[in-house]
Motif scaffolding. Structure first.
Motif, short mmCIF file in Angstrom:
data_model
loop_
_atom_site.label_atom_id
_atom_site.label_comp_id
_atom_site.label_asym_id
_atom_site.label_seq_id
_atom_site.Cartn_x
_atom_site.Cartn_y
_atom_site.Cartn_z
N ARG A 189 0.37 -0.86 -8.16
CA ARG A 189 -0.79 -1.19 -8.45
C ARG A 189 -1.27 0.40 -9.34
NH1 ARG A 189 -2.94 -1.28 -2.15
NH2 ARG A 189 -1.59 -2.60 -1.84
N LEU A 190 -0.74 1.56 -9.28
CA LEU A 190 -0.86 2.01 -10.46
C LEU A 190 -0.14 2.11 -11.49
CD1 LEU A 190 -1.25 4.86 -7.71
CD2 LEU A 190 -2.84 3.98 -9.16
N ASP A 191 -0.50 2.77 -12.45
CA ASP A 191 0.53 2.98 -13.34
C ASP A 191 1.41 4.18 -12.96
OD1 ASP A 191 0.31 0.88 -14.96
OD2 ASP A 191 -1.49 2.26 -16.71
N HIS A 192 1.03 5.20 -12.67
CA HIS A 192 1.56 6.22 -12.12
C HIS A 192 1.68 6.97 -10.59
CE1 HIS A 192 2.52 7.04 -16.26
NE2 HIS A 192 1.55 6.88 -16.78
N SER A 193 2.23 5.91 -10.11
CA SER A 193 1.98 6.72 -8.43
C SER A 193 2.23 7.76 -8.63
CB SER A 193 2.09 5.56 -7.25
OG SER A 193 4.23 5.92 -7.57
N ASP A 212 3.13 1.88 -6.38
CA ASP A 212 4.06 1.16 -7.88
C ASP A 212 2.98 -0.20 -8.36
OD1 ASP A 212 5.31 3.19 -8.07
OD2 ASP A 212 7.45 2.39 -7.40
#
Ligand SMILES: Nc1ncnc2c1ncn2[C@@H]1O[C@H](COP(=O)(O)OP(=O)(O)O)[C@@H](O)[C@H]1O
Ligand SMILES: [Mg+2]
Lengths: 255, 306
Positions: free
Chosen positions: B102-106, B100
């Protein structure tokens, strides 16, 4: 915005589930309940006296009872908030997760803001414990609702100030214990500033100190005097300490 | 993929890096080999944007990590020398947190994929606190790859593990090579031979060589393993040793030593020794080979520049 939420969630909920928080909340609730019952009994006696013939009549429950209870809330918050916040940054260093956060694709200020909201959330839980007893009392006697709301707002902002200062203390050191000590001293120093700003002889210094005089500002709110300028002033103190914390975690990498 | 240009790093008076430059192409496993204190961790901290260089530049896919950290850091997965673990969290929650962050949508699929890949299924609902060292290390690697980065930067991923766990991690790295460019640091020569295509050798803050693994053997002196036995070997035992190991064995008083090419041979050797002598009083591995290589390489460099 998302990183702030992610950090907030981890820092808030991981502590919410820890037994340590439960212990702290219970101890505080116990302390406040004893104080509140004591104050209420004293108030009851003096109001009986006041309603005797020849006396002035009714006392004001907010100024006579609640204001003294509030000072007991403040006394505990000064120490307990740094204890709640102590591991927030220094703990990340100890578990080496500081590197995880600082190499993630997020801005350092998002780390600080996320942590601030997590700390504020915990602080508000503490406040809920403190305000539980007056709430119960309000079912039985007439209370000044507006003054109570304004006081709660004042306390929320005071907690925000304490949290931001404790976070700053935690950013200064690797040791959680030192962080508690520093946070406690910073929180305590707000009383000194209040004292100085009342006593200041030079108008310029008085003016300056008034800007950062947190205690006087929250005191107005406690008394039910609602000024937009005090709210704005308290928020700016919070922002200053969050900014300083962010600088500190950045600076550490430059040493 | 990654470009490190003329990086210097001083910690106060300590010059940890003195003008380090190299680049890493896509799809290789590159080893960073050097003794303790050579500057391996420091260069990795700079490559991941954790520390600023005193001078110099790092670019990830043409993005300067210091000027434009967010998009650059998205492309990197990093395992620091100490795995960055929240011990009180459960493995799954921890990996979800890292994704979460590092990513917009994990996605739950990616997390299960990583859990499977690293063999974490049996511990996924345990608290990290309760895991063995090998599992903790794997969670550390899982954390580094959960956002499917182009590059994995692993700082001594096998340090402190027992030989079985070491081999597991090596196999894993060979697996991961299909999907990621991998940059691993180590101070153990055999380590790079097992996993890397290329090796960059660093000593005292300077790169002294970059070789493909095939060329490394020209530097390599074989190691020796020394066994001490309680009594001087008898003639029979002597003959037995020579018949079995030939030139590789040397006897010097109570000390019997063997030339070895591979650490894995050590246990076989000690078994043979126990068979022949009925017991051994001590065993030591002469690990000076890396230092010898450095001496050789630096003197060669000096010759070239002369
Ligand atoms: N935070 C620090 N402060 C001062 N010196 C450091 C620090 N970190 C590393 N060093 C020094 O920098 C040099 C390189 O260290 P490091 O990068 O950790 O080497 P390696 O990972 O190859 O063992 C060493 O001499 C070490 O003592
Ligand atoms: Mg290191």
């Amino acid at each position: 915005m998302k990183p702030v939420k992610v950090i907030f969630k981890r820092d808030f909920f991981s502590r919410l589930k820890s037994p340590r928080l439960l212990v702290i909340l219970s101890l505080c609730a116990l302390f406040w309940s004893v104080i509140f019952i004591n104050l209420t009994l004293t108030y009851q006696q003096s109001s009986i006296l006041a309603s005797q013939p020849g006396q002035t009549g009714l006392l004001n429950i907010h100024s006579q009872l609640m204001m003294s209870y509030f000072s007991w809330i403040v006394i505990l918050l000064i120490l307990v908030i740094p204890i709640l916040i102590m591991g927030f940054i220094s703990g990340e260093r100890k578990s080496h997760t500081f590197e995880l956060l600082m190499t993630a694709p997020i801005h350092p200020y998002q780390i600080i803001v996320g942590k601030f909201f997590a700390g504020w959330g915990l602080g508000l839980l503490l406040l809920a414990c403190a305000f539980f007893f007056p709430m119960v009392l309000s079912f039985y006697v007439d209370m000044d609702v507006m003054a109570m709301l304004s006081s709660f707002l004042g306390f929320s902002l005071l907690v925000a100030v304490y949290v931001s200062m404790s976070l700053f203390a935690s950013s200064l050191t690797h040791s959680p214990m030192v962080a508690v000590g520093l946070g406690f001293l910073l929180n305590l120093s707000l009383f000194l500033i209040a004292g100085f700003s009342w006593d200041a002889t030079s108008a310029l210094i008085a003016d300056l100190l008034q800007q950062v005089d947190v205690m006087t500002k929250v005191n107005y709110l406690f008394m039910g005097e609602f000024h937009l300028s005090s709210i704005f002033g308290l928020f700016s103190v919070v922002v200053i300490f969050l900014f300083l914390s962010e600088r500190m975690i950045q600076a550490e990498r430059w040493q | 993929m990654i470009e490190v240009k003329n990086v210097y790093k001083n910690y106060g008076p300590v010059e940890a890096l003195k003008g380090v430059s190299f680049d890493l192409g896509k799809g290789h496993v590159i080893g960073l080999l050097g003794p303790n204190g050579a500057g391996k961790s420091t260069i990795m901290k700079i490559m991941t944007g954790f520390l600023p260089p005193t001078q110099g530049q790092v670019k990830i896919a043409d993005i300067d990590i210091w000027e434009n950290p967010v998009p650059a850091k998205q492309k990197i997965g990093y395992l620091p020398e100490n795995p960055p673990l929240y011990e009180s969290m459960r493995v799954y929650d921890y990996l979800k947190f890292c994704a979460d962050l590092r990513l917009d949508h994990s996605s739950a699929e990616r997390i299960s994929f990583v859990v499977d890949r690293l063999g974490l299924a049996e511990v996924v609902h345990k608290r990290i606190l309760h895991l063995s060292k090998g599992f903790k290390q794997r969670v550390g690697i899982a954390q580094a790859m959960v956002h499917n980065p182009d590059v994995l930067i692993l700082d001594e991923p096998t340090i402190g593990l027992d030989p079985v766990q070491m081999i597991e991690i090596r196999d894993l790295i060979l697996e991961l090579k299909k999907d990621h460019t991998i940059f691993i640091s180590t101070h153990i020569l055999t380590e790079v031979e097992k996993t890397c295509d290329q090796v960059i050798i660093i000593n005292k803050g300077q790169i002294i060589a970059r070789e493909s693994i095939g060329h490394l053997s020209k530097w390599k002196n074989n190691k020796r393993v020394y066994f001490t036995v309680s009594t001087k070997p008898s003639q029979d035992q002597f003959d037995l040793l020579f018949r079995k190991f030939g030139e590789r064995v040397k006897v010097n008083g109570n000390e019997v030593s063997f030339e070895v090419k591979d650490d894995l041979e050590n246990s076989k050797l000690s078994q043979s020794m126990i068979e022949i002598f009925g017991g051994i009083s001590s065993m030591r591995v002469d690990d000076s080979s890396l230092e010898e290589i450095f001496v050789q390489m630096t003197s060669e460099q000096a010759n070239e520049t002369r």
